[in-house]
Design an enzyme around this catalytic site. Structure first.
Site, mmCIF file in Angstrom:
data_model
loop_
_atom_site.group_PDB
_atom_site.id
_atom_site.type_symbol
_atom_site.label_atom_id
_atom_site.label_comp_id
_atom_site.label_asym_id
_atom_site.label_seq_id
_atom_site.Cartn_x
_atom_site.Cartn_y
_atom_site.Cartn_z
ATOM 1 N N HIS A 16 -1.363 -5.972 0.415
ATOM 2 C CA HIS A 16 -0.841 -4.814 -0.333
ATOM 3 C C HIS A 16 -0.732 -5.137 -1.831
ATOM 4 C CE1 HIS A 16 1.216 -3.800 3.728
ATOM 5 N NE2 HIS A 16 0.185 -2.995 3.584
ATOM 6 N N LYS A 40 6.418 5.141 13.941
ATOM 7 C CA LYS A 40 5.823 3.804 14.111
ATOM 8 C C LYS A 40 6.876 2.775 14.525
ATOM 9 C CE LYS A 40 1.542 3.363 11.594
ATOM 10 N NZ LYS A 40 0.786 2.530 10.655
ATOM 11 N N ARG A 89 -10.142 -2.094 5.066
ATOM 12 C CA ARG A 89 -10.513 -3.449 5.475
ATOM 13 C C ARG A 89 -11.755 -3.465 6.358
ATOM 14 N NH1 ARG A 89 -4.612 -4.220 7.620
ATOM 15 N NH2 ARG A 89 -5.029 -1.997 7.770
ATOM 16 N N SER A 127 0.088 -5.989 8.444
ATOM 17 C CA SER A 127 1.537 -6.132 8.636
ATOM 18 C C SER A 127 1.835 -6.355 10.117
ATOM 19 C CB SER A 127 2.269 -4.886 8.134
ATOM 20 O OG SER A 127 2.130 -4.767 6.743
#
Ligand code: ADP
Length: 159
Positions: A16, A40, A89, A127
């Site tokens: 990040h 989440k 990514r 994460s």
């Protein structure tokens, strides 16, 4: 021009930071918008995630960190910002981002997603991986900005 970088940031990683720094070289201000994202079930509270994001980018001058609940497009209207920054990514990120961008575009005219690719060291970092390490007592320090690692140590004394 300003850009919003929304995310759960649970927790804020070196990936990040990498994306933020790249965008800061191109935009007048990067607004890091930490989403409550209760669906989440984040490991860290919204307040903790905002605090970690602030610590992570404290040295980058043209950043602002805020927490938000609700729709991203509402926040964008409130802030008068049309560009949204997201990191890509790989193909999985890309497919998801295209769908999200299309949905958001249908709600906000002029919605402009900007996708940046992280440095190669961060392509495989997420994460979720960091949270997994934390749950099992692994060493997370190589993946976190130093002050974030220090902050997390309060909760996980084995790292
Ligand atoms: P979200 O729940 O919105 O996907 P994340 O906190 O997981 O929130 O990610 C926020 C943004 O940062 C997303 O655009 C994601 O693709 C990007 N991102 C996450 N990890 C990395 C990384 N290692 N390198 C580059 N971008 C990343």
């Amino acid at each position: 021009m300003k850009i919003i970088y929304p995310g759960t940031f649970d927790p804020f990683s070196l990936g990040h930071t990498n994306i933020t720094a790249r965008a800061c070289a191109m935009y007048e201000c990067v607004i890091i918008a930490v989403s409550e994202n209760i669906y989440k079930k984040p490991m860290f509270t919204l307040e903790q995630r905002v605090e970690m994001a602030k610590l992570a980018v404290a040295d980058i001058r043209n950043t602002e960190v805020i927490g938000f609940k609700g729709l991203l497009v509402d926040l964008m209207q409130e802030k008068g910002v049309h560009c949204v920054l997201r990191g890509i990514r790989g193909m999985v990120d890309f497919e998801y981002e295209l769908q999200m961008a299309q949905a958001n575009r249908s709600m906000l005219k002029g919605y402009e997603p900007i996708f940046l690719m992280p440095g190669e060291n961060y392509m495989a970092l997420s994460s979720a991986f960091i949270r997994d390490l934390l749950r099992h007592g692994g060493n997370v320090s190589p993946f976190l900005p130093k002050p974030v690692n220090e902050y997390i140590k309060q909760f996980y004394d084995r790292i």
